[in-house]
Design a protein around this motif. Structure first.
Motif, PDB file in Angstrom:
ATOM      1  N   GLN A 113     -14.702  18.155 -48.197  1.00 32.00           N
ATOM      2  CA  GLN A 113     -15.443  19.062 -47.314  1.00 32.00           C
ATOM      3  C   GLN A 113     -16.185  18.291 -46.234  1.00 32.00           C
ATOM      4  OE1 GLN A 113     -15.224  22.463 -47.348  1.00 32.00           O
ATOM      5  NE2 GLN A 113     -13.650  21.998 -48.858  1.00 32.00           N
ATOM      6  N   LEU A 114     -16.797  17.175 -46.599  1.00 33.91           N
ATOM      7  CA  LEU A 114     -17.504  16.354 -45.617  1.00 33.91           C
ATOM      8  C   LEU A 114     -16.543  15.845 -44.544  1.00 33.91           C
ATOM      9  CD1 LEU A 114     -19.858  14.393 -48.030  1.00 33.91           C
ATOM     10  CD2 LEU A 114     -20.571  16.083 -46.320  1.00 33.91           C
ATOM     11  N   ASP A 115     -15.384  15.356 -44.957  1.00 38.82           N
ATOM     12  CA  ASP A 115     -14.390  14.873 -43.986  1.00 38.82           C
ATOM     13  C   ASP A 115     -13.928  16.006 -43.070  1.00 38.82           C
ATOM     14  OD1 ASP A 115     -14.479  12.299 -44.977  1.00 38.82           O
ATOM     15  OD2 ASP A 115     -12.678  12.523 -46.222  1.00 38.82           O
ATOM     16  N   ARG A 116     -13.605  17.139 -43.656  1.00 32.84           N
ATOM     17  CA  ARG A 116     -13.092  18.276 -42.886  1.00 32.84           C
ATOM     18  C   ARG A 116     -14.128  18.770 -41.883  1.00 32.84           C
ATOM     19  NH1 ARG A 116     -13.433  23.731 -43.126  1.00 32.84           N
ATOM     20  NH2 ARG A 116     -14.738  23.783 -44.988  1.00 32.84           N
ATOM     21  N   LEU A 117     -15.358  18.929 -42.330  1.00 32.29           N
ATOM     22  CA  LEU A 117     -16.398  19.485 -41.467  1.00 32.29           C
ATOM     23  C   LEU A 117     -16.905  18.477 -40.440  1.00 32.29           C
ATOM     24  CD1 LEU A 117     -18.189  21.558 -44.214  1.00 32.29           C
ATOM     25  CD2 LEU A 117     -16.869  22.458 -42.273  1.00 32.29           C
ATOM     26  N   ALA A 118     -16.839  17.199 -40.758  1.00 33.70           N
ATOM     27  CA  ALA A 118     -17.206  16.173 -39.768  1.00 33.70           C
ATOM     28  C   ALA A 118     -16.261  16.249 -38.574  1.00 33.70           C
ATOM     29  CB  ALA A 118     -17.170  14.782 -40.397  1.00 33.70           C
ATOM     30  N   LEU A 119     -14.996  16.470 -38.851  1.00 28.59           N
ATOM     31  CA  LEU A 119     -14.002  16.582 -37.773  1.00 28.59           C
ATOM     32  C   LEU A 119     -14.093  17.912 -37.041  1.00 28.59           C
ATOM     33  CD1 LEU A 119     -10.917  15.030 -39.597  1.00 28.59           C
ATOM     34  CD2 LEU A 119     -12.332  13.965 -37.801  1.00 28.59           C
ATOM     35  N   ALA A 120     -14.570  18.943 -37.723  1.00 29.37           N
ATOM     36  CA  ALA A 120     -14.603  20.291 -37.147  1.00 29.37           C
ATOM     37  C   ALA A 120     -15.858  20.583 -36.330  1.00 29.37           C
ATOM     38  CB  ALA A 120     -14.468  21.331 -38.267  1.00 29.37           C
ATOM     39  N   GLY A 121     -16.782  19.649 -36.232  1.00 31.97           N
ATOM     40  CA  GLY A 121     -17.971  19.932 -35.428  1.00 31.97           C
ATOM     41  C   GLY A 121     -19.180  19.111 -35.791  1.00 31.97           C
ATOM     42  N   GLY A 122     -19.090  18.314 -36.825  1.00 34.12           N
ATOM     43  CA  GLY A 122     -20.186  17.429 -37.177  1.00 34.12           C
ATOM     44  C   GLY A 122     -21.000  17.907 -38.355  1.00 34.12           C
ATOM     45  N   LEU A 123     -21.754  16.955 -38.912  1.00 37.20           N
ATOM     46  CA  LEU A 123     -22.574  17.191 -40.097  1.00 37.20           C
ATOM     47  C   LEU A 123     -24.022  16.844 -39.785  1.00 37.20           C
ATOM     48  CD1 LEU A 123     -20.260  15.325 -42.635  1.00 37.20           C
ATOM     49  CD2 LEU A 123     -20.390  17.794 -42.264  1.00 37.20           C
ATOM     50  N   ALA A 124     -24.947  17.589 -40.382  1.00 31.34           N
ATOM     51  CA  ALA A 124     -26.363  17.336 -40.151  1.00 31.34           C
ATOM     52  C   ALA A 124     -27.162  17.569 -41.426  1.00 31.34           C
ATOM     53  CB  ALA A 124     -26.886  18.255 -39.050  1.00 31.34           C
ATOM     54  N   ILE A 125     -28.286  16.892 -41.496  1.00 33.60           N
ATOM     55  CA  ILE A 125     -29.297  17.153 -42.512  1.00 33.60           C
ATOM     56  C   ILE A 125     -30.627  17.293 -41.779  1.00 33.60           C
ATOM     57  CG2 ILE A 125     -28.068  15.926 -44.347  1.00 33.60           C
ATOM     58  CD1 ILE A 125     -30.181  13.648 -43.959  1.00 33.60           C
ATOM     59  N   ASN A 126     -31.647  17.738 -42.503  1.00 35.68           N
ATOM     60  CA  ASN A 126     -32.987  17.792 -41.929  1.00 35.68           C
ATOM     61  C   ASN A 126     -33.908  16.861 -42.711  1.00 35.68           C
ATOM     62  OD1 ASN A 126     -33.859  19.218 -44.251  1.00 35.68           O
ATOM     63  ND2 ASN A 126     -33.413  21.176 -43.293  1.00 35.68           N
ATOM     64  N   ASP A 127     -35.181  16.849 -42.344  1.00 33.61           N
ATOM     65  CA  ASP A 127     -36.149  15.953 -42.976  1.00 33.61           C
ATOM     66  C   ASP A 127     -36.281  16.193 -44.478  1.00 33.61           C
ATOM     67  OD1 ASP A 127     -36.656  14.941 -40.434  1.00 33.61           O
ATOM     68  OD2 ASP A 127     -38.372  16.242 -40.110  1.00 33.61           O
TER      69      ASP A 127
END
Length: 132
Positions: free
Chosen positions: A26-40
């Protein structure tokens, strides 16, 4: 951009036998589909498993995750959702971080990648959840 719950990042970091493969895919797929983010808040949850700030940052860099600051509207929404939770009999222990995460996803209109959808569905029904 997709907001990533800490449980998803812990899976490949700890090589969880049940979830590491699914979460990494899921991380690989979504990184390619628009990026990944977290918050503080998610950053703080992750820091429990690392010895230094540099180690957390290195792991996040490897996972291609960006750190987003939470908007004030999300902080306000988290407090309101938490108040509803408490007034409906919810316990205090260990849940406030989920309200910050859910409120951030809702306020920023970001999908949330998580393995723990129940509370998010109940208190932030507008969030698009990505779950197993």
């Amino acid at each position: 951009m997709t907001l990533v719950d800490s449980n998803i990042l812990f899976d490949p970091f700890t090589d969880d036998p049940r979830w590491a493969g699914w979460s990494a895919n899921q991380l690989d797929r979504l990184a390619l589909a628009g990026g990944l983010a977290i918050n503080d808040v998610i950053y703080s949850e992750l820091s429990v498993r690392f010895e230094t700030v540099d180690a957390v940052d290195e792991a996040l860099s490897y996972a291609r995750v960006e750190l987003l600051q939470m908007p004030r509207g999300a902080l306000f929404l988290a407090g309101k959702a938490y108040r509803r939770y408490r007034s409906s009999g919810g316990t205090r222990t260990g849940v406030l971080s989920d309200f910050f995460i859910g409120a951030h996803a809702a306020a920023a209109q970001l999908p949330l990648l998580t393995r723990d959808p129940t509370r998010y569905r109940s208190y932030f029904p507008s969030i698009r959840l990505i779950t197993p």
